[in-house]
Design an enzyme around this catalytic site. Structure first.
Site, PDB file in Angstrom:
ATOM      1  N   HIS A   1    -103.910 -48.581   0.267  1.00 36.58           N
ATOM      2  CA  HIS A   1    -105.121 -49.298  -0.160  1.00 36.58           C
ATOM      3  C   HIS A   1    -104.919 -50.799   0.064  1.00 36.58           C
ATOM      4  O   HIS A   1    -103.969 -51.392  -0.449  1.00 36.58           O
ATOM      5  CB  HIS A   1    -105.377 -48.995  -1.637  1.00 36.58           C
ATOM      6  CG  HIS A   1    -106.656 -49.551  -2.162  1.00 36.58           C
ATOM      7  ND1 HIS A   1    -107.876 -48.932  -1.967  1.00 36.58           N
ATOM      8  CD2 HIS A   1    -106.924 -50.659  -2.889  1.00 36.58           C
ATOM      9  CE1 HIS A   1    -108.832 -49.632  -2.556  1.00 36.58           C
ATOM     10  NE2 HIS A   1    -108.282 -50.700  -3.120  1.00 36.58           N
TER      11      HIS A   1
ATOM     12  N   ASP B   1    -106.624 -54.447  -0.334  1.00 31.46           N
ATOM     13  CA  ASP B   1    -107.685 -55.198  -1.016  1.00 31.46           C
ATOM     14  C   ASP B   1    -107.973 -56.501  -0.288  1.00 31.46           C
ATOM     15  O   ASP B   1    -107.097 -57.353  -0.156  1.00 31.46           O
ATOM     16  CB  ASP B   1    -107.254 -55.491  -2.458  1.00 31.46           C
ATOM     17  CG  ASP B   1    -107.282 -54.244  -3.309  1.00 31.46           C
ATOM     18  OD1 ASP B   1    -108.349 -53.602  -3.372  1.00 31.46           O
ATOM     19  OD2 ASP B   1    -106.243 -53.893  -3.898  1.00 31.46           O
TER      20      ASP B   1
ATOM     21  N   MET C   1    -110.228 -59.865  -0.342  1.00 32.53           N
ATOM     22  CA  MET C   1    -111.034 -60.709  -1.242  1.00 32.53           C
ATOM     23  C   MET C   1    -111.306 -62.042  -0.557  1.00 32.53           C
ATOM     24  O   MET C   1    -110.420 -62.606   0.088  1.00 32.53           O
ATOM     25  CB  MET C   1    -110.274 -60.949  -2.544  1.00 32.53           C
ATOM     26  CG  MET C   1    -109.835 -59.664  -3.221  1.00 32.53           C
ATOM     27  SD  MET C   1    -109.052 -60.005  -4.799  1.00 32.53           S
ATOM     28  CE  MET C   1    -108.460 -58.363  -5.236  1.00 32.53           C
TER      29      MET C   1
ATOM     30  N   MET D   1    -114.890 -48.785  -9.627  1.00 33.14           N
ATOM     31  CA  MET D   1    -113.983 -49.805 -10.166  1.00 33.14           C
ATOM     32  C   MET D   1    -113.816 -49.587 -11.668  1.00 33.14           C
ATOM     33  O   MET D   1    -114.795 -49.571 -12.413  1.00 33.14           O
ATOM     34  CB  MET D   1    -114.541 -51.211  -9.929  1.00 33.14           C
ATOM     35  CG  MET D   1    -114.536 -51.672  -8.476  1.00 33.14           C
ATOM     36  SD  MET D   1    -112.938 -51.623  -7.650  1.00 33.14           S
ATOM     37  CE  MET D   1    -111.926 -52.632  -8.729  1.00 33.14           C
TER      38      MET D   1
ATOM     39  N   ASP E   1    -110.262 -47.110  -9.024  1.00 33.07           N
ATOM     40  CA  ASP E   1    -109.449 -48.278  -8.697  1.00 33.07           C
ATOM     41  C   ASP E   1    -109.414 -49.235  -9.880  1.00 33.07           C
ATOM     42  O   ASP E   1    -110.440 -49.782 -10.274  1.00 33.07           O
ATOM     43  CB  ASP E   1    -110.088 -48.949  -7.466  1.00 33.07           C
ATOM     44  CG  ASP E   1    -109.278 -50.115  -6.928  1.00 33.07           C
ATOM     45  OD1 ASP E   1    -108.184 -50.372  -7.444  1.00 33.07           O
ATOM     46  OD2 ASP E   1    -109.764 -50.754  -5.978  1.00 33.07           O
TER      47      ASP E   1
END
Ligand code: DX5
Ligand code: ZN
Length: 221
Positions: free
Chosen positions: A36, A38, A40, A139, A175
């Site tokens: 995974h 991420d 941002m 989330m 998550d």
């Protein structure tokens, strides 16, 4: 009915970035299913992470699928660069403008299509997109940072989403704050893909296989 296989997707956000390649190889050897990643942008969330250049450079470290979670205001700018960098699944947030265009862009590139929603967003916002997606990323913390506490308030939402999905072939991924105590709750609610950063990347690669395996258990550890 047979129990669904629970996929574990370690979040690189909690890995040691000075040894990212080694960390990826360690979780792959320890039984991870997806990696995974991420992303941002400092706008959609108040944090910055990595861009396509880093994803491209770590692509050679493993054959495991890269699950790219786009916490960015304008995913349209970044879908193609991350596909070219080696993403296998790309997830956009339902809260950004132009969702259907982004989902279509991912599909056209032949990648798995994910749609995510933040804790304050209603499950109903997903409804118009159900025929366009492969997975829903729920989330269970406010997006932006690893190591936050799991929001129990999201459990009924996971159940509602499972009900909404019905017989469609859409997986539920969760998550944020997933650990040996919270994992059985989200599995019970219907999740089959568990993202976890803090509870897997504990700093000692010798523990990673245990850290991953324990998340797949149905009962509290
Ligand atoms: C948060 C990220 C998560 C986070 C999960 O915005 O999307 O992937 O890294 O980390 P833990 O498991 O530490 O909550
Ligand atoms: Zn994530």
């Amino acid at each position: 009915m047979s129990e669904p296989y629970i996929k574990i997707a370690p979040s690189l956000l909690s890995a040691d970035f000075s040894q990212l390649g080694d960390e990826i190889q360690a979780v792959a050897a320890a039984g991870a299913d997806w990696i995974h990643v991420d992303i941002m942008d400092g706008h959609f969330v108040p944090n910055l992470t990595i861009g396509p250049a880093v994803v491209r450079s770590i692509r050679a470290c493993t054959k495991l699928p890269f699950d790219v979670h786009l916490m960015v205001e304008n995913p349209g700018l970044f879908i193609d660069p991350f596909v070219e960098a080696g993403a296998d699944a790309l997830t956009v947030h339902v809260e950004v403008p132009g969702v259907l265009d982004h989902l279509t862009q991912i599909k056209l590139r032949g990648k798995k299509v994910g749609l995510s929603l933040s804790p304050d967003t209603s499950a109903k916002t997903l409804e118009p997109y159900l025929s366009h997606i492969d997975h829903i990323l729920v989330m269970t913390v406010h997006p932006g940072f690893g190591g936050q506490s799991f929001l129990e308030t999201q459990i009924p939402k996971i159940k509602e989403i499972r009900h909404m999905i019905g017989s469609r072939p859409i997986a539920i991924e969760v998550d944020g704050g997933i650990n040996p105590q919270t994992a059985p709750q989200v599995i019970e609610a219907g999740a089959t893909i568990l993202v976890s950063g803090h509870s897997i990347f504990t700093g000692d690669p010798a523990q990673y296989a245990h850290n991953i395996e324990i998340l797949r258990r149905k009962k509290e550890a």
